[in-house]
Design an enzyme around this catalytic site. Structure first.
Site, PDB file in Angstrom:
ATOM      1  N   THR A  83      21.558  45.771  29.953  1.00 32.58           N
ATOM      2  CA  THR A  83      22.724  45.022  30.420  1.00 32.58           C
ATOM      3  C   THR A  83      23.943  45.567  29.677  1.00 32.58           C
ATOM      4  OG1 THR A  83      22.442  43.350  28.728  1.00 32.58           O
ATOM      5  CG2 THR A  83      21.381  42.914  30.828  1.00 32.58           C
ATOM      6  N   TRP A 133      35.932  20.740  35.814  1.00 28.68           N
ATOM      7  CA  TRP A 133      35.724  22.166  35.577  1.00 28.68           C
ATOM      8  C   TRP A 133      36.786  22.947  36.342  1.00 28.68           C
ATOM      9  CZ3 TRP A 133      29.716  23.095  36.422  1.00 28.68           C
ATOM     10  CH2 TRP A 133      29.027  22.465  35.382  1.00 28.68           C
TER      11      TRP A 133
HETATM   12  P1  ADP Z   1      26.570  42.001  32.214  1.00 27.10           P
HETATM   13  O1  ADP Z   1      25.845  40.688  32.380  1.00 27.10           O
HETATM   14  O2  ADP Z   1      26.198  42.677  30.972  1.00 27.10           O
HETATM   15  O3  ADP Z   1      28.051  41.927  32.502  1.00 27.10           O
HETATM   16  P2  ADP Z   1      25.699  42.726  34.840  1.00 27.10           P
HETATM   17  O4  ADP Z   1      26.167  43.913  35.552  1.00 27.10           O
HETATM   18  O5  ADP Z   1      24.264  42.406  34.933  1.00 27.10           O
HETATM   19  O6  ADP Z   1      26.071  42.962  33.375  1.00 27.10           O
HETATM   20  O7  ADP Z   1      26.586  41.501  35.331  1.00 27.10           O
HETATM   21  C1  ADP Z   1      26.110  40.448  36.108  1.00 27.10           C
HETATM   22  C2  ADP Z   1      27.178  39.408  36.247  1.00 27.10           C
HETATM   23  O8  ADP Z   1      28.299  39.913  36.962  1.00 27.10           O
HETATM   24  C3  ADP Z   1      26.752  38.189  37.050  1.00 27.10           C
HETATM   25  O9  ADP Z   1      26.024  37.285  36.273  1.00 27.10           O
HETATM   26  C4  ADP Z   1      28.086  37.640  37.497  1.00 27.10           C
HETATM   27  O10 ADP Z   1      28.668  36.828  36.506  1.00 27.10           O
HETATM   28  C5  ADP Z   1      28.926  38.861  37.679  1.00 27.10           C
HETATM   29  N1  ADP Z   1      28.990  39.199  39.104  1.00 27.10           N
HETATM   30  C6  ADP Z   1      28.276  40.111  39.776  1.00 27.10           C
HETATM   31  N2  ADP Z   1      28.654  40.174  41.067  1.00 27.10           N
HETATM   32  C7  ADP Z   1      29.635  39.258  41.226  1.00 27.10           C
HETATM   33  C8  ADP Z   1      30.458  38.824  42.339  1.00 27.10           C
HETATM   34  N3  ADP Z   1      30.345  39.363  43.538  1.00 27.10           N
HETATM   35  N4  ADP Z   1      31.346  37.855  42.103  1.00 27.10           N
HETATM   36  C9  ADP Z   1      31.493  37.295  40.880  1.00 27.10           C
HETATM   37  N5  ADP Z   1      30.772  37.666  39.805  1.00 27.10           N
HETATM   38  C10 ADP Z   1      29.855  38.630  39.975  1.00 27.10           C
END
Ligand code: ADP
Length: 545
Positions: A185, A447
């Site tokens: 991650t 929120w």
């Molecule tokens: P990290 O958790 O280390 O940032 P990731 O690439 O796994 O790496 O990120 C996942 C996170 O990205 C999700 O949990 C979410 O919060 C955010 N995310 C992914 N796609 C979207 C989207 N389309 N809209 C909003 N948030 C998103």
């Protein structure tokens, strides 16, 4: 009674074997430093991936061993996707944009035995090599002629490895639950953690990606992969492309507006994918140059994920490009695609405004994975489009544990994984992320969604980017602070922005203050680094605006 059908394990090698025989002439086009435009076919990729597998076998790599890559999107990297996983070893794609200490941490944690690298990362590898305890050799992804003189121990040359192998390697038959690749991650929420995919999870995810209500990828498509291959395996696209025989364009390090536009034009790209920051910069370039993408390009859809797709990006693709945005949600732990936003029959005939409103949602769940919302006590919540709660997910391509992290699985008794995101799900199953749990602003029992405020702000023509964080407040517990970057040559005051937001969000959720900055911090994967902003503005005090 068991059925009487054949059983074959779902293996990554079967993808490239299929592409090489059923789509042998489909092209893989790459841009790299040592060859500006390189063209090959799936047959070439299969043949050379086998040579890499043979070469690694000769170097002592066995099933389950980890082999790292530090590379941009290119055909050699694609060969590693099939060669390393295909032989039963584990491809560990390392994100070169992480801080060097983080790279050192994850390569040592993964215990990579060899590290492939693009020569553009030579000085990084020279610096890191002495600290990478388990790496027995470093393989420069180039040919002898382009290999610079480097101070790297046990240095090997990719094209020498390929040239010295015969083509008689046969892919082994493996258990489909064998580990295939490893991604960490990006560390937005702490130390990077390893997610270890299997052949089976990778194939099922790829198959779902090709479905019409997903990305609808087919042999008639040309896919421009702007998502780096080190970011959740480019969202699984190399596998999905091999499955369908789609033509692929791999841009190397060239993700500037001019290079993307040229590739889209020259290669007749129909579909692309990437994070919002790439598209914001790309659209700005197209606007500045006064280009006519609707006339020039045949791009018809763009998958956007990794962060919420700003409305302005969706509108611009729609209006100036004639391309539909497929908003998608996922994370490293989920392979990544879980939901994609495509219309239902009932949406046909809706006007643009309604469509764009729908596209602000992250979409509907795909077969193979399930989602639900719970409250703080784990009670399942209603799917009414209004009630927001913790987003939980489970399914065939969702992680059950992190790699080499001791302790129990992070799932509950029914296999649900808490994503850390807060969302709503409406009656039709469209999920919308309202925030990451830790980014929500908890103001007097209500929120406030930082994403909703950020989206509203970036709709203003003078605002390039916005971030909202919670600041401690005596009366309300927390209140929102908005930090914005204005577009080049644009003048906008705090009050003008607040007035603009006034009719777009609830009055009580308006930011208590706005700060203008030159740039916002991003993670290696292009996401806003709110942790950094919280540090930077930790002592911020509101005064009336
Ligand atoms: P990290 O958790 O280390 O940032 P990731 O690439 O796994 O790496 O990120 C996942 C996170 O990205 C999700 O949990 C979410 O919060 C955010 N995310 C992914 N796609 C979207 C989207 N389309 N809209 C909003 N948030 C998103």
């Amino acid at each position: 009674m068991l059925g009487l059908m054949q059983h074959h394990p779902l293996l990554i090698s079967s993808l490239i074997e299929h592409a090489a025989s059923a789509h042998s002439k489909s092209q893989v086009v790459s841009h790299s430093t040592d060859s500006p435009t390189h063209r090959c076919t799936y047959s070439d990729i299969n043949r050379r991936a086998k040579k890499i597998a043979g070469a690694l076998t000769a170097l002592g790599i066995r099933e389950g061993d980890r082999v790292g890559s530090l590379a941009w999107n290119g055909y050699r990297h694609m060969e590693l996707f099939f060669g390393i996983s295909g032989m039963g070893a584990v491809l560990h794609t390392v994100n070169p944009r992480l801080f060097p200490e983080q790279i050192e941490y994850i390569v040592n944690h993964a215990e990579d035995e060899y590290l492939f690298f693009d020569i553009g990362f030579s000085s990084l590898v020279e610096k890191l090599a002495p600290t990478l305890k388990t790496v027995k050799g470093f393989i420069a992804m180039t040919d002898r002629g382009n290999l610079p003189s480097l101070k790297i121990p046990n240095l090997l040359c990719y094209e020498d490895l390929v040239a010295n192998q015969y083509s008689n390697y046969d892919w082994p038959s493996l258990d489909e639950n064998t580990a295939s690749s490893l991604c960490y991650t990006s560390g937005t929420t702490g130390n990077p953690k390893g997610v270890l995919y299997t052949h089976r999870s990778t194939l099922l995810h790829a198959m779902q990606t090709c479905m019409p209500d997903s990305m609808g990828l087919s042999a008639t498509d040309t896919l421009f992969i702007a998502t780096p291959m080190y970011h959740v395996n480019a969202w699984g696209m190399p596998y999905a492309c091999a499955m369908t025989g789609a033509k692929v364009v791999l841009p190397g390090a060239a993700l500037d507006g001019e290079s993307i536009y040229r590739s889209m034009l020259d290669e007749a790209v129909t579909v692309s994918l990437g994070v919002p920051t790439v598209w914001l910069a790309f659209q700005q370039y197209v606007k500045e140059k006064n280009l006519q993408p609707k006339q020039d390009l045949i791009l018809n859809r763009v998958l956007i994920g990794g962060a919420a797709a700003p409305r302005v990006v969706v509108e611009t693709f729609e209006e100036s490009f004639g391309a539909r945005v497929i908003h998608a949600w996922g994370m490293t732990e989920t392979s990544p695609l879980v939901t994609l936003c495509n219309p239902l029959m009932k949406h046909h005939g809706e006007n643009l405004e309604e469509r764009i409103k729908l596209q602000s949602k992250q979409g509907r769940v795909q077969f193979g994975v399930s989602i639900k919302l719970t409250d703080d006590n784990g009670k399942t919540l209603e799917q009414d489009g209004k009630t927001s709660g913790h987003l939980l997910v489970r399914g065939h391509w969702i992680a059950s544990k992190y790699y080499h992290v001791e302790g129990r699985s992070f799932l509950d008794e029914e296999d649900w994984f808490d994503t850390g995101d807060i969302a709503t799900i409406d009656e039709d199953g469209y999920m919308q992320i309202t925030d990451r749990a830790k980014d929500l602003i908890k103001s007097g029992g209500e929120w406030i969604s930082s994403i909703a405020l950020e989206n509203a702000a970036t709709r203003h023509p003078s605002i390039a980017e916005a971030a909202v964080i919670a600041i401690a407040h005596q009366k309300w517990q927390e209140r929102p602070l908005m930090i914005v970057v204005a577009k080049n040559d644009c003048e906008i005051s705090k009050q003008e922005l607040l007035d603009y937001l006034g009719d777009k969000v609830a009055k009580w959720s308006l930011p208590d203050d706005v700060v203008f900055v030159d740039e916002l911090p991003h993670t290696a994967t292009g996401k806003l680094q709110k942790m950094k902003l919280r540090e930077q503005f930790g002592n911020f005090k509101f005064h009336s605006v």
